[in-house]
Motif scaffolding. Sequence first.
Motif, short mmCIF file in Angstrom:
data_model
loop_
_atom_site.label_atom_id
_atom_site.label_comp_id
_atom_site.label_asym_id
_atom_site.label_seq_id
_atom_site.Cartn_x
_atom_site.Cartn_y
_atom_site.Cartn_z
N ARG A 121 0.83 -1.20 0.00
CA ARG A 121 0.00 0.00 0.00
C ARG A 121 0.87 1.26 0.00
N ASP A 122 1.82 1.31 0.91
CA ASP A 122 2.63 2.51 1.07
C ASP A 122 3.55 2.77 -0.12
N GLY A 170 2.44 2.08 -3.26
CA GLY A 170 1.58 2.34 -4.40
C GLY A 170 1.53 1.22 -5.42
N HIS A 221 -3.32 -0.13 -5.04
CA HIS A 221 -3.04 1.09 -4.27
C HIS A 221 -2.43 2.19 -5.13
N THR A 257 -4.04 5.66 -5.03
CA THR A 257 -4.09 6.41 -3.78
C THR A 257 -2.73 6.67 -3.14
N HIS A 258 -1.70 5.96 -3.59
CA HIS A 258 -0.36 6.12 -3.01
C HIS A 258 0.67 6.20 -4.13
N THR A 259 1.58 7.13 -4.02
CA THR A 259 2.63 7.29 -5.03
C THR A 259 3.69 6.22 -4.83
#
Length: 132
Positions: A84-85, A87, A91, A94-96
């Motif tokens: 997720r973190d 990206g 994801h 919502t996350h680069t």
Amino acid sequence: MIEVIVEDRCTGCGDCVEACPSDVLRVGEGGKAVIAHQADCQTCLLCELYCPADALFVWPEVDRVIGVTAEQALASGQMGAFRRDHGWGEHAATHTNQHWRMGAIFERARLLAIETAAAQNPSNTARHEDIR
């Protein structure tokens, strides 16, 4: 170090097995990933990054097994956080994805390893200088 694979989440896709640079993971009898050589884990987190089912849990400790259970991993709320973190996959919107920045870290680690090897064996210094 990789601590656990949550069997109920593993889909058997094999992406984590293919991504592991140290052959820590294998496809088990049931077609799902299993930890085969835990002590060889480099804690690079590539298995977590490539697992679309968020079935793997890697603890940041690199020198020893902590003994995290599947229940503890699930309760931690950290399953899938690395993907997720960064990206990855679903994801991306919502996350680069900043994973490309790891190149500089890997280069620093490579140079440090060369310097350490040269310090331990000065007769190889010329050979190590050529690698740079």
